[in-house]
Design an enzyme around this catalytic site. Structure first.
Site, PDB file in Angstrom:
ATOM      1  N   ASP A  14      11.536  10.316  25.801  1.00 26.30           N
ATOM      2  CA  ASP A  14      11.513   8.933  25.314  1.00 26.30           C
ATOM      3  C   ASP A  14      12.885   8.238  25.395  1.00 26.30           C
ATOM      4  O   ASP A  14      13.407   7.733  24.379  1.00 26.30           O
ATOM      5  CB  ASP A  14      11.000   8.910  23.863  1.00 26.30           C
ATOM      6  CG  ASP A  14       9.668   9.631  23.728  1.00 26.30           C
ATOM      7  OD1 ASP A  14       8.806   9.436  24.595  1.00 26.30           O
ATOM      8  OD2 ASP A  14       9.497  10.390  22.749  1.00 26.30           O
ATOM      9  N   GLU A 192       1.200   3.087  25.879  1.00 21.83           N
ATOM     10  CA  GLU A 192       2.190   3.155  24.796  1.00 21.83           C
ATOM     11  C   GLU A 192       3.566   2.932  25.417  1.00 21.83           C
ATOM     12  O   GLU A 192       3.680   2.508  26.558  1.00 21.83           O
ATOM     13  CB  GLU A 192       2.113   4.525  24.116  1.00 21.83           C
ATOM     14  CG  GLU A 192       2.305   5.689  25.089  1.00 21.83           C
ATOM     15  CD  GLU A 192       2.130   7.058  24.456  1.00 21.83           C
ATOM     16  OE1 GLU A 192       1.915   7.143  23.232  1.00 21.83           O
ATOM     17  OE2 GLU A 192       2.217   8.059  25.194  1.00 21.83           O
TER      18      GLU A 192
HETATM   19  O1  FUB Z   1       7.366  11.651  22.256  1.00 16.17           O
HETATM   20  C1  FUB Z   1       6.322  11.376  21.360  1.00 16.17           C
HETATM   21  C2  FUB Z   1       5.416  10.330  21.913  1.00 16.17           C
HETATM   22  O2  FUB Z   1       4.962  10.733  23.210  1.00 16.17           O
HETATM   23  C3  FUB Z   1       6.093   8.991  22.145  1.00 16.17           C
HETATM   24  O3  FUB Z   1       6.181   8.226  20.991  1.00 16.17           O
HETATM   25  C4  FUB Z   1       5.235   8.440  23.218  1.00 16.17           C
HETATM   26  O4  FUB Z   1       5.788   7.336  23.885  1.00 16.17           O
HETATM   27  C5  FUB Z   1       5.045   9.637  24.114  1.00 16.17           C
HETATM   28  O5  FUB Z   1       6.154   9.830  24.949  1.00 16.17           O
END
Ligand code: FUB
Length: 294
Positions: A14, A192
């Site tokens: 991330d 996301e």
């Molecule tokens: O790393 C945890 C979660 O997985 C993140 O918040 C999302 O964007 C995905 O990468």
């Protein structure tokens, strides 16, 4: 794009770049080696910095669940921004006894230590409140977008730790025109990890996306808008899906070049829960299209 992890000593994911002066700070999450319940096991946020994109300084743990009294798990994808000499780190976390919520850490330094606000900034009591992305527009108005499976935003107040309650939490219309036809819960590709910024007068929303059909991994795609709150127009795929289930964009300009940070599972022992941040150069077409640089 050589897919080589930037950080080789731990698993990181991330990536969220922030440029301050002649330094690029890269905020990341941290995938623990030992998994609990065979799921994302993430307790703290890390920061690395560089002045030349080659040599990186590891600033270690800059904020963690231990610093947030009301949270108990899931130190997920953050973003940091500077305003009036202070640094604000927006972080999704699991609120004890509830769903996901967005915490804010505040510091006088880009490398912390960050101090929690003491309460969530965004807390709808559901699971949508993850992956905050923050941007201050030319008129001084700051926006915080976030969400999975829906993209939502708030207009931050000048203090950066509260938002305009009269506008409230705005749900972006999740249409195929805006985010493409795809396989996530809204019927669009939007998944996301939004990354919001402005370049050459155009507003960009880059995000992790799902193609149509089951069992897909995330690819990176984007939408553009003439204004900070939409309407958004789907722009297409930037990076095709790879072997890792998730991917996550972080974009910035630094010393005359444009970069896309992302993550994969290429470090030895890598997996969907053991990821590594990488970077590649991008460029913009005459029509504003985002292209991976060859
Ligand atoms: O790393 C945890 C979660 O997985 C993140 O918040 C999302 O964007 C995905 O990468």
């Amino acid at each position: 794009m050589d897919n080589t992890p930037i950080v080789k000593s731990i698993y990181t994911a991330d990536p969220a770049p922030m440029v301050s002066g002649d330094t690029l700070y890269l905020y990341t999450t941290h995938d623990e080696d030992e998994l609990i319940n065979d799921f994302y096991t993430m307790f703290d946020w890390r920061c690395f910095s560089t002045q030349d994109m080659e040599h990186w300084t590891d600033h270690g743990k800059i904020f963690s669940l231990d610093d947030i009294e009301w949270a108990d798990d899931r130190a997920w994808a953050p973003q940091c921004i500077e305003r009036n000499g202070k640094y604000y780190l927006y972080c999704p976390v699991h609120k004890t006894g509830s769903g996901m919520a967005i915490a804010v850490g505040v510091s006088d330094s880009p490398v912390g230590p960050f101090k929690d606000l003491g309460h969530p900034l965004v807390d709808e009591g559901d699971w949508n409140d993850i992956d905050p992305t923050v941007f201050i527009d030319d008129d001084g108005q700051a926006y915080l977008y976030f969400g999975n499976p829906e993209l939502r935003y708030v207009k931050l107040n000048e203090d950066m730790v509260s938002f305009d309650e009269t506008v409230g939490i705005v749900k972006v219309p999740m249409t195929v025109e805006s985010f493409g036809k795809g396989g996530h819960m809204t019927g669009t590709t939007y998944g996301e990890g939004p990354w919001f910024y402005k370049k050459n007068g155009l507003y960009y929303m880059v995000f992790a996306a799902f193609g149509e059909g089951k069992g897909r991994n995330e690819h990176l795609a984007y939408a553009t808008s003439q204004g900070p709150t939409g309407p958004w127009t789907y722009g297409g795929v930037i990076m095709e899906e790879g072997k890792c289930f998730t991917n996550h964009p972080g974009i910035c300009d630094f010393k005359g070049r444009s970069y896309l940070f992302y993550h994969n599972d290429r470090l030895p022992g890598g997996s969907l829960f053991h990821r590594s941040v990488c970077v590649t150069e991008i460029e913009y077409g005459a029509d504003g299209k985002i292209l991976l640089k060859k």
